[in-house]
Design a protein around this motif. Structure first.
Motif, PDB file in Angstrom:
ATOM      1  N   ASN A   1      12.866  45.863   4.566  1.00 46.15           N
ATOM      2  CA  ASN A   1      13.944  45.703   3.592  1.00 46.15           C
ATOM      3  C   ASN A   1      13.461  44.908   2.390  1.00 46.15           C
ATOM      4  O   ASN A   1      12.330  44.422   2.356  1.00 46.15           O
ATOM      5  CB  ASN A   1      15.164  45.037   4.232  1.00 46.15           C
ATOM      6  N   ILE A   2      14.345  44.779   1.437  1.00 43.61           N
ATOM      7  CA  ILE A   2      14.040  44.049   0.204  1.00 43.61           C
ATOM      8  C   ILE A   2      15.007  42.884   0.074  1.00 43.61           C
ATOM      9  O   ILE A   2      16.223  43.046   0.252  1.00 43.61           O
ATOM     10  CB  ILE A   2      14.169  44.975  -1.027  1.00 43.61           C
ATOM     11  N   THR A   3      14.456  41.703  -0.213  1.00 42.77           N
ATOM     12  CA  THR A   3      15.284  40.526  -0.472  1.00 42.77           C
ATOM     13  C   THR A   3      15.134  40.158  -1.939  1.00 42.77           C
ATOM     14  O   THR A   3      14.024  39.879  -2.409  1.00 42.77           O
ATOM     15  CB  THR A   3      14.847  39.332   0.406  1.00 42.77           C
ATOM     16  N   HIS A   4      16.244  40.196  -2.647  1.00 39.35           N
ATOM     17  CA  HIS A   4      16.222  39.813  -4.056  1.00 39.35           C
ATOM     18  C   HIS A   4      16.500  38.316  -4.153  1.00 39.35           C
ATOM     19  O   HIS A   4      17.560  37.842  -3.740  1.00 39.35           O
ATOM     20  CB  HIS A   4      17.258  40.609  -4.851  1.00 39.35           C
ATOM     21  N   THR A   5      15.522  37.579  -4.651  1.00 35.79           N
ATOM     22  CA  THR A   5      15.593  36.119  -4.684  1.00 35.79           C
ATOM     23  C   THR A   5      15.620  35.626  -6.126  1.00 35.79           C
ATOM     24  O   THR A   5      14.806  36.058  -6.951  1.00 35.79           O
ATOM     25  CB  THR A   5      14.374  35.499  -3.958  1.00 35.79           C
ATOM     26  N   GLU A   6      16.545  34.732  -6.386  1.00 35.12           N
ATOM     27  CA  GLU A   6      16.695  34.212  -7.748  1.00 35.12           C
ATOM     28  C   GLU A   6      15.938  32.893  -7.903  1.00 35.12           C
ATOM     29  O   GLU A   6      16.071  31.980  -7.093  1.00 35.12           O
ATOM     30  CB  GLU A   6      18.176  33.994  -8.057  1.00 35.12           C
ATOM     31  N   ILE A   7      15.113  32.818  -8.930  1.00 38.00           N
ATOM     32  CA  ILE A   7      14.377  31.584  -9.237  1.00 38.00           C
ATOM     33  C   ILE A   7      15.314  30.632  -9.966  1.00 38.00           C
ATOM     34  O   ILE A   7      15.877  30.969 -11.014  1.00 38.00           O
ATOM     35  CB  ILE A   7      13.140  31.890 -10.103  1.00 38.00           C
ATOM     36  N   PHE A   8      15.482  29.464  -9.392  1.00 44.28           N
ATOM     37  CA  PHE A   8      16.434  28.503  -9.943  1.00 44.28           C
ATOM     38  C   PHE A   8      15.815  27.655 -11.053  1.00 44.28           C
ATOM     39  O   PHE A   8      16.500  27.176 -11.946  1.00 44.28           O
ATOM     40  CB  PHE A   8      16.939  27.605  -8.813  1.00 44.28           C
ATOM     41  N   GLY A   9      14.504  27.452 -10.979  1.00 41.63           N
ATOM     42  CA  GLY A   9      13.824  26.642 -11.987  1.00 41.63           C
ATOM     43  C   GLY A   9      12.326  26.693 -11.769  1.00 41.63           C
ATOM     44  O   GLY A   9      11.837  27.328 -10.832  1.00 41.63           O
ATOM     45  N   PHE A  10      11.579  26.022 -12.629  1.00 40.80           N
ATOM     46  CA  PHE A  10      10.123  26.029 -12.499  1.00 40.80           C
ATOM     47  C   PHE A  10       9.554  24.746 -13.101  1.00 40.80           C
ATOM     48  O   PHE A  10      10.227  24.026 -13.850  1.00 40.80           O
ATOM     49  CB  PHE A  10       9.524  27.263 -13.191  1.00 40.80           C
TER      50      PHE A  10
ATOM     51  N   GLY B   1      13.320  36.986  -9.388  1.00 44.46           N
ATOM     52  CA  GLY B   1      13.864  37.137 -10.728  1.00 44.46           C
ATOM     53  C   GLY B   1      14.419  35.821 -11.221  1.00 44.46           C
ATOM     54  O   GLY B   1      14.956  35.027 -10.438  1.00 44.46           O
ATOM     55  N   PHE B   2      14.259  35.547 -12.501  1.00 45.24           N
ATOM     56  CA  PHE B   2      14.760  34.298 -13.065  1.00 45.24           C
ATOM     57  C   PHE B   2      16.268  34.376 -13.254  1.00 45.24           C
ATOM     58  O   PHE B   2      16.787  35.343 -13.820  1.00 45.24           O
ATOM     59  CB  PHE B   2      14.087  33.998 -14.405  1.00 45.24           C
ATOM     60  N   GLY B   3      16.955  33.349 -12.769  1.00 44.80           N
ATOM     61  CA  GLY B   3      18.389  33.270 -12.968  1.00 44.80           C
ATOM     62  C   GLY B   3      18.713  32.877 -14.395  1.00 44.80           C
ATOM     63  O   GLY B   3      17.839  32.445 -15.151  1.00 44.80           O
ATOM     64  N   PRO B   4      19.968  32.986 -14.794  1.00 43.94           N
ATOM     65  CA  PRO B   4      20.352  32.702 -16.188  1.00 43.94           C
ATOM     66  C   PRO B   4      20.095  31.257 -16.609  1.00 43.94           C
ATOM     67  O   PRO B   4      19.844  30.984 -17.777  1.00 43.94           O
ATOM     68  CB  PRO B   4      21.850  33.031 -16.208  1.00 43.94           C
ATOM     69  N   GLY B   5      20.126  30.318 -15.661  1.00 44.00           N
ATOM     70  CA  GLY B   5      19.936  28.915 -16.043  1.00 44.00           C
ATOM     71  C   GLY B   5      18.596  28.349 -15.640  1.00 44.00           C
ATOM     72  O   GLY B   5      18.399  27.133 -15.638  1.00 44.00           O
ATOM     73  N   ALA B   6      17.645  29.216 -15.296  1.00 47.43           N
ATOM     74  CA  ALA B   6      16.360  28.742 -14.766  1.00 47.43           C
ATOM     75  C   ALA B   6      15.605  27.874 -15.764  1.00 47.43           C
ATOM     76  O   ALA B   6      15.050  26.835 -15.418  1.00 47.43           O
ATOM     77  CB  ALA B   6      15.497  29.925 -14.352  1.00 47.43           C
ATOM     78  N   GLY B   7      15.584  28.286 -17.020  1.00 49.49           N
ATOM     79  CA  GLY B   7      14.845  27.517 -18.025  1.00 49.49           C
ATOM     80  C   GLY B   7      15.438  26.147 -18.246  1.00 49.49           C
ATOM     81  O   GLY B   7      14.733  25.146 -18.330  1.00 49.49           O
ATOM     82  N   ALA B   8      16.766  26.075 -18.317  1.00 45.98           N
ATOM     83  CA  ALA B   8      17.429  24.792 -18.553  1.00 45.98           C
ATOM     84  C   ALA B   8      17.313  23.880 -17.345  1.00 45.98           C
ATOM     85  O   ALA B   8      17.164  22.671 -17.462  1.00 45.98           O
ATOM     86  CB  ALA B   8      18.900  25.028 -18.891  1.00 45.98           C
ATOM     87  N   ALA B   9      17.365  24.478 -16.140  1.00 44.76           N
ATOM     88  CA  ALA B   9      17.343  23.666 -14.917  1.00 44.76           C
ATOM     89  C   ALA B   9      15.982  23.057 -14.645  1.00 44.76           C
ATOM     90  O   ALA B   9      15.868  22.074 -13.917  1.00 44.76           O
ATOM     91  CB  ALA B   9      17.771  24.517 -13.725  1.00 44.76           C
ATOM     92  N   ALA B  10      14.930  23.642 -15.243  1.00 47.29           N
ATOM     93  CA  ALA B  10      13.578  23.174 -14.938  1.00 47.29           C
ATOM     94  C   ALA B  10      13.396  21.696 -15.247  1.00 47.29           C
ATOM     95  O   ALA B  10      12.715  20.978 -14.527  1.00 47.29           O
ATOM     96  CB  ALA B  10      12.560  24.007 -15.715  1.00 47.29           C
ATOM     97  N   GLY B  11      13.992  21.218 -16.324  1.00 44.93           N
ATOM     98  CA  GLY B  11      13.833  19.819 -16.697  1.00 44.93           C
ATOM     99  C   GLY B  11      14.715  18.866 -15.925  1.00 44.93           C
ATOM    100  O   GLY B  11      14.622  17.648 -16.095  1.00 44.93           O
ATOM    101  N   ASP B  12      15.578  19.401 -15.083  1.00 43.60           N
ATOM    102  CA  ASP B  12      16.506  18.557 -14.332  1.00 43.60           C
ATOM    103  C   ASP B  12      15.941  18.110 -12.992  1.00 43.60           C
ATOM    104  O   ASP B  12      16.581  17.351 -12.272  1.00 43.60           O
ATOM    105  CB  ASP B  12      17.821  19.309 -14.081  1.00 43.60           C
TER     106      ASP B  12
END
Length: 392
Positions: free
Chosen positions: A111-120, A30-41
């Motif tokens: 089990n299920i691991t919920h992983t947050e996408i930090f950027g792309f 799942g995309f985290g709240p700052g994933a879009g902004a972090a992508a360019g960093d």
């Protein structure tokens, strides 16, 4: 909203996948709240295993280049072109994400691991091994050549000087490649700054040495360092005498005494440069006569000593020779060939080889370069090469 195990199983059933054939752990991305902004960093960099090992061992990789230069990445001993590569597959930044191999090693229940996408990212940096860009090194050092301790230039503090750190900041090459090129240029470190000797001053030092060898009736293969320093020390700084011996000879130790075996080829080459540097063109026969007279007795001059320094025109009448230093030619492959073919329309491999040898990369031959940048033909039974494109 997070997926439940039931939702995962339903998705597998729709996809007609057998859960028993899959690893028990399910990654729900799942995309985290700052994933879009972090992508360019962030920038992704693709590294060969050897460079990865260097980083993991604590070594650094350095990006070098001015604003008007194509960036390169340098390790301690190699230089790489740094270029952007686009990919149609989106690359995701997932902190602490475990690979299938890592998951296999763990004993985990279903089990299920919920992983947050930090950027792309849709691109990454890729490296390609390239020749170090060393032409600028000589250009910088030639801005302020060393003319001796008593010259007016040394009393004027306005002239540019460069330390090792200055050169590392400005030259697009690894540290080892820069240091190796400084040796090729016969540069020396004076009061913490790298300097190239003015050619006239270098010849003055060499003349002191050769005259001493002659007066002492030494062999050029066995010139004692300490005696040279004692005899010539009153005339020039000892470190300059030692540097001259290093440039024109090979150091060795015999019975605890340091000697230099002076190179006849290097001395003859320097004498030729001294004769040619002030002449646009020189009658070949006259040059060879004067050249032989200008070298120490016992040394024999040969035209093959001048490879990459001077060019002979056999088609001229009379035959002529003129200064053409490989150091003065462009660094770029195509520009180098353009420059050579504008100077002479057709070249034999023997004539052109000294002027393109330094362009050969790893496992690349002169023949491969000629095939890429020139056309061959037979002229009077001799293979010659001319440009593939019109030369203006």
């Amino acid at each position: 909203m997070r997926r439940t195990r039931a939702e995962v199983d339903a998705t597998l059933q729709i996809a007609k996948l057998n859960a028993a054939e899959l690893l028990p752990v399910v990654h729900c991305l799942g995309f985290g709240p700052g994933a879009g902004a972090a992508a360019g960093d962030f920038c992704l960099l693709e590294l060969e295993p050897a460079l990865c090992q260097q980083l993991e061992a604590g070594h650094s990789l350095v990006i070098r280049g001015d604003k008007d230069e194509q960036a390169v990445l340098c390790s301690k001993d190699k230089t790489y072109d740094l270029r952007t590569a686009d990919t149609s597959n989106m690359l995701l930044f997932i902190p602490d994400c475990k690979t299938p191999d890592q998951l296999k090693m763990e004993e985990t229940h279903c089990n299920i691991t919920h992983t947050e996408i930090f950027g792309f990212s849709n691109n990454y940096w890729e490296l390609r091994r390239c020749r170090p860009k060393l032409k600028k090194l000589k250009k910088l050092l030639m801005e302020n050549t060393y003319e001796g301790p008593d010259s007016q230039k040394e009393k004027d503090s306005n002239h540019s000087k460069y330390t090792t750190e200055d050169l590392l900041d400005q030259i697009q090459a690894s540290e080892e490649e820069i240091m190796a090129q400084l040796q090729v240029l016969n540069a020396c470190e004076i009061e913490g700054y790298w300097r190239i000797l003015d050619f006239d001053y270098e010849m003055k030092l060499l003349n002191h040495v050769t005259q001493l060898v002659d007066s002492e009736s030494w062999s050029f293969d066995k010139v004692p360092l300490n005696t040279c320093l004692q005899e010539l020390g009153p005339l020039e700084p000892e470190e300059m005498i030692a540097h001259c011996l290093k440039c024109y000879g090979k150091k060795y130790v015999e019975e605890g005494e340091v000697y230099f075996a002076l190179s006849a080829d290097k001395i003859c080459r320097a004498a030729a440069q001294m004769l040619l540097q002030n002449a646009v063109k020189f009658n070949l026969a006259e040059f060879q006569e004067v050249w032989q007279q200008s070298v120490p007795e016992g040394m024999i001059t040969r035209l093959d000593q001048l490879k990459g320094l001077a060019l002979v025109d056999r088609h001229s009448r009379p035959e002529i020779i003129f200064l053409l230093k490989v150091d003065d030619l462009p660094e770029d492959n195509q520009e180098r060939f353009n420059s050579l073919f504008s100077l002479r329309e057709k070249w034999t491999e023997e004539d052109i080889a000294p002027y393109i040898q330094d362009l050969c990369g790893e496992k690349q031959t002169i023949g491969a370069l000629l095939t890429k940048y020139s056309r061959s033909s037979i002229q009077n039974g001799v293979k010659v090469y001319n440009s593939r494109r019109p030369i203006s």
